[in-house]
Design a protein around this motif. Structure first.
Motif, PDB file in Angstrom:
ATOM      1  N   ILE A 450       0.840  -1.193   0.000  1.00  0.00           N
ATOM      2  CA  ILE A 450       0.000   0.000   0.000  1.00  0.00           C
ATOM      3  C   ILE A 450       0.877   1.245   0.000  1.00  0.00           C
ATOM      4  O   ILE A 450       1.907   1.286   0.680  1.00  0.00           O
ATOM      5  N   GLY A 451       0.443   2.262  -0.729  1.00  0.00           N
ATOM      6  CA  GLY A 451       1.111   3.556  -0.663  1.00  0.00           C
ATOM      7  C   GLY A 451       2.437   3.594  -1.401  1.00  0.00           C
ATOM      8  O   GLY A 451       2.755   2.713  -2.213  1.00  0.00           O
ATOM      9  N   PRO A 452       3.273   4.599  -1.103  1.00  0.00           N
ATOM     10  CA  PRO A 452       4.534   4.803  -1.830  1.00  0.00           C
ATOM     11  C   PRO A 452       5.507   3.632  -1.766  1.00  0.00           C
ATOM     12  O   PRO A 452       6.354   3.495  -2.644  1.00  0.00           O
ATOM     13  N   ARG A 453       5.389   2.768  -0.753  1.00  0.00           N
ATOM     14  CA  ARG A 453       6.321   1.649  -0.651  1.00  0.00           C
ATOM     15  C   ARG A 453       5.713   0.340  -1.161  1.00  0.00           C
ATOM     16  O   ARG A 453       6.089  -0.749  -0.738  1.00  0.00           O
ATOM     17  N   TYR A 454       4.762   0.452  -2.114  1.00  0.00           N
ATOM     18  CA  TYR A 454       4.227  -0.773  -2.713  1.00  0.00           C
ATOM     19  C   TYR A 454       5.343  -1.465  -3.496  1.00  0.00           C
ATOM     20  O   TYR A 454       6.376  -0.866  -3.805  1.00  0.00           O
ATOM     21  N   CYS A 455       5.142  -2.721  -3.826  1.00  0.00           N
ATOM     22  CA  CYS A 455       6.168  -3.524  -4.501  1.00  0.00           C
ATOM     23  C   CYS A 455       6.534  -2.919  -5.850  1.00  0.00           C
ATOM     24  O   CYS A 455       5.694  -2.796  -6.744  1.00  0.00           O
ATOM     25  N   ILE A 456       7.802  -2.573  -6.005  1.00  0.00           N
ATOM     26  CA  ILE A 456       8.256  -1.923  -7.238  1.00  0.00           C
ATOM     27  C   ILE A 456       8.230  -2.895  -8.428  1.00  0.00           C
ATOM     28  O   ILE A 456       8.148  -2.486  -9.589  1.00  0.00           O
TER      29      ILE A 456
END
Length: 510
Positions: A450-456
């Motif tokens: 969730i959010g900016p640290r979702y799985c790249i």
């Protein structure tokens, strides 16, 4: 002379007594401090108005986890979390040793914590003992303060749509090898093999080529170093197999001891050959080998990252991509075998779409395939304990107070099976992603975080899953082998939700 010796003995006796007394007092004081600290920590939950299971004075709620594992023979924490949600509501508190976790499942709470207040919840939880591994400079473990944002910015271009499209042909060729191996195995109807292991070797082979431009023989060679050590590393991140993991959670006050002992653990033993192998690849690439390749390693080299940053991010991609992708794909294959109607609909879509070769574009135009992919990850999210963020400072969100140092978690397995989020959540039904609006919220479907640290690597994983499933169904008709249990039991190993036992499917050539 005799008197002098007696005086010396008496002096030494007194010194020994003083030392032993001092040690005893120090241990007693330390123990009392630990007990007092725990009492104060265990009061926090009720102070902020949350409920949860009764805490043990020393273990917190970890003792309940250990007892369930002992009773069941495996870690069923996803099921346990569902039970806790039903008993204590959409927000409750747990104590993993002295670590205070606040579990949330309300969509608005998730949005506020993981997205709107990201600056206060920007860092993932990293157990102190893991600070000794070779992942601290990677996207998995680095913090906002240590350069997470710049690292993500550097890595993001390799997962752009154009780059992933360029990798599709390579991925497809690796899948062809996978299918040849399955064809060979399927000829012997008496052979019972675990297809999960074949998916693991496939995903590792794909990562090796797409991330490091190396051609591994791990699909056919079970002794391949990367394959053997990657399996060992992932399986070692399990409290059932590592006493030091439990000790580090229970006695964080002695973190310096656990950190010193890390080098002697199975985790470190599996990690060292992987890091050495990646370091060797780094040196070869730095010397000009594979200069015209388009992969993760070259991108990081072109960005001017240090050797430590390059090898640790490659290590993270190797570990994260290998286990999560293979787990998602084995769930997909199992669900196709269990639900023949779903498999038939997918096969019909493949036949309708196919002209000559199934391209990157055509695969991503297949609506039922997309629905099947999303429903598989809803039903069995491979990663279940990774949406965990540390609260940097005291904050109140929607009338709930979050104290500094607490860990806020959103558990995908629970959220994916809430009746408030999904109709008939316990049923496997890809049609829900075709004909229903219930799937429109991204915060109800969170297999990639969730959010900016979702799985790249989300898009890459999607391409790998869809391409594999299409080619697998095109080649084989899948079924549950006679005598095998039709109901797969998932178990938690570290942060991964994987099949508890071997997955043995019947494969018939079409």
């Amino acid at each position: 002379m005799l008197l002098f010796l007696l005086q010396i003995k008496y002096f030494l006796f007194q010194m020994a007594l003083i030392i032993l007394t001092s040690i005893f007092i120090a241990i007693l004081t330390f123990s009392l401090c630990i007990i007092y600290r725990r009492q104060e920590i265990f009061k926090i939950r009720s102070k902020i108005g949350l409920k949860g299971p009764e805490t043990h004075w020393f273990w917190g709620n970890l003792k309940l986890v250990i007892k369930r594992i002992a009773a069941n023979g495996y870690n069923d924490s996803p099921t346990w979390h569902q039970e806790l949600h039903r008993e204590y509501g959409e927000t409750f508190g747990l104590y993993f040793g002295t670590e205070f976790d606040i579990i949330i499942s309300n969509e608005e709470d998730i949005k506020e914590v993981f997205i709107k207040n990201f600056s206060n919840f920007s860092d993932r939880l990293t157990p102190q003992i893991f600070e000794m591994n070779n992942l601290n400079s990677s996207l998995l473990q680095n913090t906002y303060a240590t350069g997470w944002k710049s690292t993500r910015t550097a890595i993001a271009p390799i997962f752009a749509a154009g780059k992933i499209k360029a990798m599709h042909e390579t991925v497809s060729s690796k899948i062809d090898t996978f299918l040849k191996i399955l064809k060979e195995k399927s000829k012997n109807s008496e052979e019972k093999f675990d297809i999960y292991e074949d998916f693991q070797r496939l995903s590792l082979d794909i990562i090796g080529k797409c991330a490091f431009a190396i051609d591994s023989n791990c699909q056919r060679d079970e002794t391949d170093v990367f394959y053997v050590q990657a399996r060992k590393f992932v399986s070692s991140v399990d409290i059932r197999k590592s006493w030091i993991l439990i000790a580090s959670f229970m006695l964080p006050e002695l973190s310096w001891i656990w950190k010193a002992l890390y080098r002697f653990t199975d985790l470190a033993a599996a990690e060292i050959p992987l890091i050495n192998g990646l370091s060797d690849i780094y040196e070869r690439r730095l010397a000009g080998e594979g200069y015209d390749s388009v992969d993760l390693l070259k991108l990081l080299l072109d960005r001017g990252m240090s050797k430590k940053e390059v090898t640790e991010n490659c290590f993270a991609f190797l570990i994260a991509g290998y286990e999560t992708s293979s787990t998602a794909m084995v769930y997909g294959a199992y669900l196709l075998a269990k639900y023949p109607d779903v498999q038939r609909k997918l096969y019909e879509e493949i036949k309708k779409m196919k002209t000559s070769d199934l391209s990157y574009e055509s695969i991503h135009q297949m609506k039922y395939l997309d629905a099947f992919y999303k429903e598989t990850l809803r039903y069995y999210p491979p990663v279940i304990h990774f949406n965990a963020k540390v609260c940097k400072s005291d904050i109140t969100i929607r009338n709930q107070f979050y104290p500094k140092g607490c860990v806020v978690k959103a558990q995908p397995y629970t959220i994916h099976r809430l009746s408030s989020n999904w109709e008939r959540p316990e049923e496997f039904d890809p049609n829900r992603f075709l004909f229903s609006e219930e799937s429109s919220s991204k915060l109800r479907w969170i297999p990639f975080g969730i959010g900016p640290r979702y799985c790249i690597g989300m898009r890459f994983a999607e391409m790998e899953f869809k391409t594999t499933m299409v080619k697998l169904v095109e080649k084989f008709e899948l079924g549950i082998r006679e005598g095998e249990d039709r109901d797969l039991i998932p178990e938690c190993v570290g942060v991964i939700l994987r099949p508890k036992g071997p997955v043995r499917l019947e494969l018939k050539l079409r």
